[in-house]
Design an enzyme around this catalytic site. Structure first.
Site, PDB file in Angstrom:
ATOM      1  N   GLY A  14       0.831  -1.195   0.000  1.00  0.00           N
ATOM      2  CA  GLY A  14       0.000   0.000   0.000  1.00  0.00           C
ATOM      3  C   GLY A  14       0.865   1.244   0.000  1.00  0.00           C
ATOM      4  N   CYS A  15       0.342   2.294   0.552  1.00  0.00           N
ATOM      5  CA  CYS A  15       1.055   3.569   0.605  1.00  0.00           C
ATOM      6  C   CYS A  15       2.329   3.419   1.444  1.00  0.00           C
ATOM      7  CB  CYS A  15       0.147   4.622   1.224  1.00  0.00           C
ATOM      8  SG  CYS A  15       0.938   6.216   1.424  1.00  0.00           S
TER       9      CYS A  15
END
Length: 185
Positions: A14-15
């Site tokens: 993810g981020c």
């Protein structure tokens, strides 16, 4: 006498702001750098280019850790339990190949450990683990404003809504692996 056994790990889930914030709290971690890896576009990618999804890069962090304090296996267990490794190209509201769950191994022993960890954890999830395990080719450091993002932007909406709960989960699941964050330490 210095008995550090420094190694590198490169992971994405993810981020990169989330993964970086998680690993900054773990004992034995010396440095966490947000960046990009796994793409095929020529030259050093920019955040805007990676976010387009067209470069093939994933948002990742490169972690320098002391293997005498935390093993690569423990590091991967923390990683696999701090994001959802069963969602393809997605973590929550972050969607696209740049947010894929990935372990970039640096050598054959890391590859073997990654494969074992994924196999051992598969029964803990209702859905199949889709975490990619690939050889690290090139790591590109992200722009300066991405480094230590959470610490510098805790009040920002994304940080308080997404990262702060991840850190609470980390503290609940892996308290014995965390740096002493008590006041005065």
């Amino acid at each position: 006498m210095n008995s550090n056994k420094m190694e590198l790990a490169t992971i994405g889930g993810g981020c990169f702001w989330c993964i970086e914030a998680v690993f900054r709290e773990v004992k034995g971690i010396e440095k966490v750098v947000s960046g990009y890896s796994g793409g095929n576009a020529p030259g050093k990618p920019t955040y805007k280019e990676v976010c387009s999804g067209l470069t093939g890069h994933a948002e990742v962090v490169q972690i320098s850790f002391d293997a005498n304090i935390i093993s690569y296996e423990d590091l991967l267990i923390i990683f696999m339990t701090s994001h959802d490794p069963t969602t393809l190209n997605r973590q929550g509201g972050d969607v696209g190949t740049q947010y894929r769950s990935v372990i970039y191994y640096h050598d054959a022993p890391q590859k073997e450990i990654a494969e074992v960890v994924v196999k051992e954890l598969k029964n803990y999830y209702d859905n199949p683990i889709v975490t990619e395990i690939s050889a690290l080719e090139t790591f590109y450091e992200a722009e300066d404003y991405h480094q230590d993002y959470y610490a510098n932007n805790k009040a920002q909406g994304y940080c308080s809504a997404v990262i702060t709960p991840k850190l609470a989960k980390l503290r609940n699941l892996h308290a014995d692996k965390l740096k002493n964050t008590a006041v005065g330490s």
